[in-house]
Scaffold this motif. Structure first.
Motif, PDB file in Angstrom:
ATOM      1  N   GLN A  61       4.015 -26.962  39.635  1.00  0.00           N
ATOM      2  CA  GLN A  61       3.533 -28.173  39.132  1.00  0.00           C
ATOM      3  C   GLN A  61       2.761 -27.826  37.620  1.00  0.00           C
ATOM      4  O   GLN A  61       2.796 -28.542  36.643  1.00  0.00           O
ATOM      5  CB  GLN A  61       2.501 -29.020  39.875  1.00  0.00           C
ATOM      6  CG  GLN A  61       3.369 -29.932  40.743  1.00  0.00           C
ATOM      7  CD  GLN A  61       2.326 -30.247  41.843  1.00  0.00           C
ATOM      8  OE1 GLN A  61       1.419 -30.009  41.959  1.00  0.00           O
ATOM      9  NE2 GLN A  61       2.798 -31.507  42.569  1.00  0.00           N
ATOM     10  N   LYS A  62       2.394 -26.576  37.657  1.00  0.00           N
ATOM     11  CA  LYS A  62       1.665 -25.996  36.570  1.00  0.00           C
ATOM     12  C   LYS A  62       2.865 -25.628  35.148  1.00  0.00           C
ATOM     13  O   LYS A  62       2.207 -25.147  34.393  1.00  0.00           O
ATOM     14  CB  LYS A  62       0.616 -25.077  36.841  1.00  0.00           C
ATOM     15  CG  LYS A  62      -0.640 -25.543  37.344  1.00  0.00           C
ATOM     16  CD  LYS A  62      -1.830 -24.715  37.594  1.00  0.00           C
ATOM     17  CE  LYS A  62      -2.745 -25.110  38.700  1.00  0.00           C
ATOM     18  NZ  LYS A  62      -3.245 -24.233  39.566  1.00  0.00           N
ATOM     19  N   ALA A  63       3.959 -25.443  35.904  1.00  0.00           N
ATOM     20  CA  ALA A  63       4.954 -24.944  34.814  1.00  0.00           C
ATOM     21  C   ALA A  63       4.817 -25.615  33.519  1.00  0.00           C
ATOM     22  O   ALA A  63       4.918 -24.843  32.364  1.00  0.00           O
ATOM     23  CB  ALA A  63       6.426 -24.921  35.426  1.00  0.00           C
ATOM     24  N   LYS A  64       4.777 -26.991  33.637  1.00  0.00           N
ATOM     25  CA  LYS A  64       4.885 -27.476  32.339  1.00  0.00           C
ATOM     26  C   LYS A  64       3.571 -27.414  31.578  1.00  0.00           C
ATOM     27  O   LYS A  64       4.009 -27.026  30.165  1.00  0.00           O
ATOM     28  CB  LYS A  64       4.789 -29.056  32.575  1.00  0.00           C
ATOM     29  CG  LYS A  64       5.737 -30.046  31.748  1.00  0.00           C
ATOM     30  CD  LYS A  64       5.812 -31.381  32.130  1.00  0.00           C
ATOM     31  CE  LYS A  64       6.192 -32.168  30.865  1.00  0.00           C
ATOM     32  NZ  LYS A  64       6.149 -33.701  31.060  1.00  0.00           N
ATOM     33  N   PRO A  65       2.393 -27.493  31.795  1.00  0.00           N
ATOM     34  CA  PRO A  65       1.227 -27.022  30.715  1.00  0.00           C
ATOM     35  C   PRO A  65       1.511 -25.517  30.177  1.00  0.00           C
ATOM     36  O   PRO A  65       1.235 -25.279  29.150  1.00  0.00           O
ATOM     37  CB  PRO A  65       0.109 -27.129  31.378  1.00  0.00           C
ATOM     38  CG  PRO A  65       0.650 -27.375  32.883  1.00  0.00           C
ATOM     39  CD  PRO A  65       1.625 -27.838  32.948  1.00  0.00           C
ATOM     40  N   SER A  94      12.325 -20.078  31.762  1.00  0.00           N
ATOM     41  CA  SER A  94      11.920 -21.062  32.509  1.00  0.00           C
ATOM     42  C   SER A  94      12.208 -21.127  34.019  1.00  0.00           C
ATOM     43  O   SER A  94      11.165 -21.747  34.741  1.00  0.00           O
ATOM     44  CB  SER A  94      12.814 -22.392  32.163  1.00  0.00           C
ATOM     45  OG  SER A  94      12.697 -22.603  30.889  1.00  0.00           O
ATOM     46  N   GLN A 112       4.377 -24.113  30.034  1.00  0.00           N
ATOM     47  CA  GLN A 112       5.684 -23.940  28.944  1.00  0.00           C
ATOM     48  C   GLN A 112       5.094 -24.537  27.405  1.00  0.00           C
ATOM     49  O   GLN A 112       5.565 -23.976  26.445  1.00  0.00           O
ATOM     50  CB  GLN A 112       6.728 -25.090  29.414  1.00  0.00           C
ATOM     51  CG  GLN A 112       7.594 -24.438  30.588  1.00  0.00           C
ATOM     52  CD  GLN A 112       8.582 -23.691  30.114  1.00  0.00           C
ATOM     53  OE1 GLN A 112       8.821 -23.125  28.729  1.00  0.00           O
ATOM     54  NE2 GLN A 112       9.786 -23.172  30.848  1.00  0.00           N
ATOM     55  N   SER A 113       4.355 -25.783  27.626  1.00  0.00           N
ATOM     56  CA  SER A 113       3.750 -26.228  26.497  1.00  0.00           C
ATOM     57  C   SER A 113       2.842 -25.348  25.767  1.00  0.00           C
ATOM     58  O   SER A 113       3.050 -25.214  24.572  1.00  0.00           O
ATOM     59  CB  SER A 113       2.683 -27.414  26.777  1.00  0.00           C
ATOM     60  OG  SER A 113       3.445 -28.497  27.477  1.00  0.00           O
ATOM     61  N   GLY A 171       8.868 -21.771  36.179  1.00  0.00           N
ATOM     62  CA  GLY A 171       9.137 -22.851  37.533  1.00  0.00           C
ATOM     63  C   GLY A 171       8.669 -22.413  38.721  1.00  0.00           C
ATOM     64  O   GLY A 171       8.141 -23.027  39.287  1.00  0.00           O
TER      65      GLY A 171
END
Lengths: 631, 631
Positions: A412-416, A403, A418-419, A407
C-alpha cells in the motif's frame, strides 16, 4: 448688490458634471440599485442606455483584442474557493485600511480620507507656500501606498493643519473580498472573485494543451468582479460590483518580443513615469510606442517601457480607447509607484481618462511575471509549465523506478514512494544515485514523515539526451475596467448646444450607440406618414431603432434622441407621401439630407459600420434645411 | 464464452454520452472549475469552444427577443440586500429539502433521492406490475412538490421496496441562496441573486417613466444567477453558478392580447399538459400556437394556454430554440403541476430539451401575475402602478390637506399627518369627510399609534372628474437557462461518422459556431501555399478563423475541426498556386467545392449569415473530389 463672482473653471466643470448626473438620472442611464429600498452605496444598475452600450463596448473589445490576437476565450466562475485565494495571496494581502471616526462611528477608507484632507490642505483661505503645496501633492499621490503607522501620523498632521473637527481611531486592515459558503455543510468557505485573473491561471494548462503547446498565447475573459469597498464614495467610478475585461498573455521570459509590435509603433501615447510623479510633475510626456520602448528614460537609463509586450498592449489599448469614443488628449498612461503596486506585480501602467471630476484609472496593464503560476504550482503540487527547446541538446540522468519491485516490497505504500521518486528534479536524482552506489541502499522520507529504505533493485538510472526544458511562463495582464470605461465615454462625450444650454447631447460614436436611429412622422395625424414610418421601421430591423409617433414636435423628439446619443434620425413629411423620400438627420451637426427611402438601409449600414462618414453622405445627397425649431 | 449481450437503446445512449463527455474534456469545451484544487461540484468554467458559443447564443437571444420586441434592456446587480429577498418571499420559501444519510453523513436533495429510488423501483429484476409502474412514475413526477412528511413516508416506502441499504434522517429545508455581507460593519446581510427577475422589478418604475407611461412593455437582461444546491449531481445541467437570460413582460390584466401573436400562429409545438402528467402520459400533443390558445383542453374546458402573451412567447421560444440548433422533435413544453409551481407563479410552462440523459428543463415561461410588484409596493410603501383610461370619466371625491394650518398646528408632527392623509384611498376620504361633517372634528391614528384630532380648517374636499385609474400590471416571465441551452445544443448536435465511430462531429449551426473557418495548406512545406493561406486569412479578419500550418494531414486537421464544430474549411493546394483558387469544405457532408480565392469572403459571409445554404454553393460551383483520407 454684491458684484457677481466670476465662475472658476472648477465651478464650470462642477456645474457641467451636475448637469450630466441629472441627465443620467432623468433618462435612466443608470440607477442606484434597489433605490426603492433606499439603495446601497457602490451598487448600480445599468438602464436601457448603458446596458446596450456595455454590450456594444464588450463586442468591440472582443473584436479588438480577442479576435485580432487570436486569444483563447473562456468564462470562469465568480465563486472562488478560499484555498485558491489563500495561495494567490488575496486572503492575506487584498486589504484596504479602514479608520473609524470616534463620535459618529462612521467608517472611512484611510487613503481616501488622506486624499480628502490633502485637498483641503491644498486649498487654504490664504495663499499656500509652494513647498507645502509640493508636500501635500506628494502626500496625496502616496496615500494608497502608506503603512498603517504612516497613515496614522499623516492623518494626525492633516487634521491639525486643516482644523478638521473629526477624531479618528487607529487605521486597521479590512479584507475587500465578499465571503460566502459553498454547500449546506457550513465548512466550505469561498469568496466572490475580486479580480477575474485567477480563473485564467486555473485554465492555463487546459489552454496550453488545447493549443498543442504553442507559445506565446493569451487567455481572455470578461465578467463581473466584486470588491467589498469600505465606503464607496467615488460615485460610478468606485463600485462594489463592476465589469472587468482582462487577458493574461503568457510568454517565455527569454522571448519578450511581440510579433505584431510594428502594427502599433506610430501610435502616440501620453506617459507619466514613476519618477515624474515622485517629483510632482503633472504634464505627461508625448511619445510614440516605438519611442517608448526604444528610447531611454534619462532617470533610469533604461527604455521607458522595457517589455515589448507591455509596449504593444499600451499601443493597442490607446487604439481601443479612441475607438470607443475617448479623446486622445484625455487619455494618459501613469506608471505605478513601486509602493503602489499590487502584491503580484513587477511593473504596472494605469490607463487613465480625464473626466469632469478629474483623472480616473480605467485600465491597468501589469507585468505579473511568474507570480501566479508559481504560487498555484506550489499550492497544488502541479507543474504549471511550458516547454522550450534547449539551444543545444544536453545529457541528463533520469530515474526509472522499478514498479514491480517497489509494489511487491511496499504494497500500500508503493504509491507515495512512486510519487516521491517521480517528483525528484535532476539534482535529487543524482543525490539518490550517489547514495545507492555508495551504500547499496538509500533512505527517503515520504509523506507524513515516514522513512523508507530503498534497495538498488528498485531503481534504474539512465542517461538521456534532452532537447527541451520546462519553464514557468511570465504573464502580462491588460485589465479593462469596463464599467469605468462606460462612464468615461459618457462623460467625455457629453456637451450642450451653444445655442441652448438645456439641449443636452451625448456624442456616442455611431458604431457603439445604444439606439442607432429614430423614425418619426412630421405630422402624427397623417395616416400616410405613419404607414411610411412603419414600412421604414420594417426595413431597419437589423438596427437598434426607435419609432416615435407621439405628439411632441420634431425638434423636441430630436432633442430627446440627442440626450441618449442616437446618431441618426429619419423624418417622414408631406413630400415623402408623393416622392418616396425622407430626411436623414445627423446628431452632432443637426444637419439633414433628403434621400430616397429605399436607400436608407444601405446608407445607415455604412454609417453605423463606420465605412462612410457623414461628410460623404452630405456630399452625395446635399444638405436640406432642417425642420427642427431654431436652436 | 457467454453469448454477447445485445446492447439496449439505453446502453447506446449511455455510451454516446460517455463519448461526448470525453470529447468535451479533450477539447476543453468546459472544465470543472478549480480542478487544480480538486474542483467544486456545481462550478464549471467554459473553455474556448463554449465561451464564444455562449456569446453567440446571447447575441442571438438579444436579436430574437430584445430587438424584435423592442424590450428595455438593463443590467442589474448580483448582490441583493436581504430585505429585498425577504419581501419577494425568497428568504422564507426558496428552499430545497435536504436529507442526511445516517452512516456516511452525506447530504442529499430529498426530491432527487426520491427520483433515484423511483428509477430503481421502476427497473426491478422481475417484470413490474403495470399499476406499480404507474404509481412510481407519478411518484417520480411529483417528487419535487411533496411536503416534508410526504417525502419522509415516500422515502421509507421506496427504501423498503428497492432494498436500499442506506438509512436517512428526516428531511429538512435548506435555503438555496448564497449569503454574504455588504461593507465592513457586519450587519448588512445580502444574497447573491438566485434568479435575475428581482433586478427587473426594481426598475419597473424607471423604465415605465422612460417610456412615457406606454404599456405594455418588457424589461430584459441576462447574467449569472447563483443557487447553493445541496448536492449538485446533474453534471452540467445543475450548476451552482449559471447563466440566465430573462425578460418581464408587463401588461394590463384587462388587455391580454399580444399584437404580434399572428407572427407565430403557425409555429408547431409539442405540449404536455398538467392533466396528461397526472395520468402518466408521456407522448405530447402536437399543435400550432393558434390551436394552443383557441382550442379547449377537454380536461379543463378552457384553452390549453389561456393567456395570449404566454402563447406568443411559447411560439417565439420554439423558434429561438430551433434557430440555435435544437431539433423540433426534441423540444417540448411541459406545464407545471399546481404543486410544482414557484411561490410567485400562477401558471408555468417549462421548455424541455431531450438530451442523451433524458428530458431537461431549459426554459420556464411563468405567469407571475402581480405578485412581485404588489409585494415590493407593500414592502416599500411605493406605488408600483401603471395608469389606464377609464371607459367613462367618473366623479371622485378627493382630499386636499391645508398644509399651512396643519403645519402651524402640529409642527414636527405635520409630516406624518400629511403622509397619512395622502395615503387615503377614496373610501378613506369619504369616511373622513363624513366624520368631519358630522362631528366638526375627526380623529386619526398616525404612525406609532398616536391619535391626532383634525379640525375642518385643515381639510378641503373636492369633486374631480377622473379619466384614468391606477393598476398593478401583471407580468409574464420567459426565463432562459442559457447554460443548459448551450449543453443541449452540443448534446443534440453531437454525432460520429458512420464510417468511423472515432470521427466525432458537432453540427453547430454555421451562424453560431464558435470558430467558423479553418485555413490550411495541402503541403506545409510549400512556401507559396503558406503565403496564400496567410493572404486568405487576412481577407477573413471579420470571421472567427483558425489557420493551421502544423504537420498533420489535411484529413486529420479537418477531423480536429469537426470536433469543435467548425462548419467550413479552406485548403490551399498545388492548383491554387497557378490558378488562384482553393477548395471550400462543408463539415456535415464533407463535400468540397473549388472556387476563386477572391470569392471566398463573399461566399463565407452568406453561409455564416444564413443567407445562402451549402446546396446553393454546390449548385453554383459544383462538387470536387475531397482531399481528405477516405473515412
Amino acid at each position: 448688490m454684491p458684484p457677481k463672482k466670476e465662475k472658476t473653471e472648477a465651478d464650470l466643470l462642477k456645474e457641467k458634471n451636475q448637469q450630466l448626473q441629472t441627465l443620467m438620472k432623468e433618462r435612466f442611464f443608470t440607477n442606484p440599485a434597489f433605490d426603492l429600498y433606499g439603495g446601497k452605496a457602490g451598487l448600480h444598475d445599468l438602464g436601457p442606455v448603458m446596458a446596450p452600450l456595455f454590450h456594444n463596448v464588450i463586442q468591440e473589445w472582443r473584436r479588438h483584442f480577442v479576435f485580432h490576437d487570436n486569444l483563447q476565450e473562456i468564462d470562469a466562475t465568480v465563486i472562488t474557493p478560499s484555498r485558491v485565494l489563500e495561495v494567490s495571496g488575496h486572503v492575506e494581502k487584498f486589504n484596504d485600511m479602514k479608520i473609524k471616526e470616534k463620535t459618529t462611528g462612521e467608517l472611512y477608507r484611510a487613503d481616501k480620507l488622506i486624499e480628502e484632507l490633502c485637498d483641503k490642505a491644498l486649498n487654504p483661505k490664504q495663499p499656500l507656500d509652494p513647498q507645502l503645496k509640493e508636500k501635500y501633492t506628494i502626500m496625496k499621490n502616496e496615500a494608497d501606498s502608506m503603512s498603517a503607522d504612516q497613515m496614522k501620523a499623516t492623518i494626525e498632521e492633516l487634521v491639525k493643519v486643516t482644523g478638521d473637527k473629526r477624531q479618528f481611531e487607529d487605521p486597521a486592515p479590512f479584507n475587500l473580498m465578499f465571503s460566502t459558503q459553498i454547500g449546506p455543510t457550513g465548512d466550505d468557505p469561498a469568496y466572490l472573485r475580486p479580480e477575474i485573473a485567477q480563473g485564467m491561471f486555473m485554465n492555463f494548462k487546459a489552454c496550453y494543451e488545447e493549443l498543442n503547446h504553442r507559445m506565446p498565447f493569451g487567455i481572455a475573459q470578461f465578467g463581473k468582479a466584486f470588491r467589498n469597498e469600505i465606503a464607496p464614495k467615488g460615485g460610478l467610478f468606485r463600485l462594489r460590483e463592476f465589469q472587468l475585461a482582462e487577458f493574461e498573455y503568457f510568454y517565455d521570459p527569454q522571448q519578450t518580443t511581440h510579433s505584431n509590435l510594428s502594427l502599433v509603433k506610430d501610435v502616440v501615447v501620453l506617459m507619466l513615469t514613476r519618477e515624474m510623479q515622485e517629483k510632482g510633475i503633472e504634464v505627461p510626456l508625448e511619445m510614440t510606442i516605438e519611442q517608448a520602448h526604444t528610447t531611454n528614460n534619462p532617470e533610469t537609463g533604461k527604455p521607458y517601457v522595457e517589455n515589448q509586450i507591455l509596449a504593444y498592449y499600451l499601443g493597442r489599448t490607446q487604439l481601443f480607447l479612441e475607438k470607443v469614443g475617448l479623446r486622445k488628449e484625455k487619455i494618459r498612461f501613469r506608471q505605478h509607484l513601486r509602493k503602489q503596486m499590487a502584491h503580484y506585480a513587477r511593473d504596472c501602467w494605469d490607463g487613465e481618462a480625464l473626466s469632469l471630476t478629474g483623472w480616473q484609472e480605467i485600465v491597468g496593464i501589469a507585468d505579473r511575471s511568474a507570480y501566479d503560476l508559481e504560487a498555484h504550482s506550489r499550492g497544488t503540487n502541479t507543474q504549471l509549465v511550458a516547454k522550450r527547446d534547449l539551444p543545444e541538446p544536453i545529457q541528463k540522468t533520469v530515474l526509472v523506478p522499478v514498479s514491480k519491485v517497489i509494489g511487491q516490497t511496499f504494497k500500500q505504500k508503493a504509491k507515495p514512494v512512486q510519487s516521491y521518486l517521480n517528483s525528484l528534479d535532476e539534482a535529487g536524482v543524482l543525490a539518490l544515485k550517489q547514495q545507492i552506489e555508495t551504500n547499496q541502499k538509500a533512505t527517503i522520507t515520504i509523506s507524513e514523515g515516514e522513512q523508507i529504505e530503498l534497495s538498488p533493485a528498485m531503481l534504474e538510472f539512465k542517461v538521456e539526451t534532452v532537447r527541451e526544458e520546462d519553464y514557468i511562463p511570465f504573464v502580462v495582464e491588460p485589465s479593462y475596467g469596463i464599467s469605468r470605461i462606460l462612464f468615461s465615454i459618457i462623460d467625455q462625450n457629453f456637451w450642450t448646444r451653444p445655442s441652448d444650454q438645456n439641449r443636452r447631447v451625448i456624442s456616442f460614436p455611431a458604431t457603439l450607440a445604444p439606439k442607432q436611429v429614430l423614425i418619426q412622422p412630421l405630422s402624427v395625424k397623417s395616416q400616410k406618414q405613419l404607414e411610411i414610418c412603419h414600412s421604414i421601421e420594417a426595413s431597419l430591423k437589423h438596427f437598434s431603432r426607435l419609432i416615435d409617433t407621439g405628439g411632441a414636435s420634431v425638434g423636441k423628439k430630436y432633442a430627446r434622441a440627442d440626450e441618449i446619443g442616437m446618431p441618426f434620425g429619419i423624418t417622414v413629411d408631406g413630400t415623402s407621401e408623393t416622392d418616396n423620400t425622407a430626411t436623414l438627420r445627423e446628431r452632432d451637426s443637426s444637419q439633414q439630407v433628403r434621400l430616397p427611402i429605399t436607400e436608407i438601409p444601405k446608407v445607415l449600414k455604412k454609417l453605423v459600420k463606420g465605412s462612410a462618414n457623414w461628410e460623404t453622405i452630405v456630399s452625395q445627397y446635399g444638405l436640406v434645411p432642417t425642420a427642427e425649431a431654431k436652436e
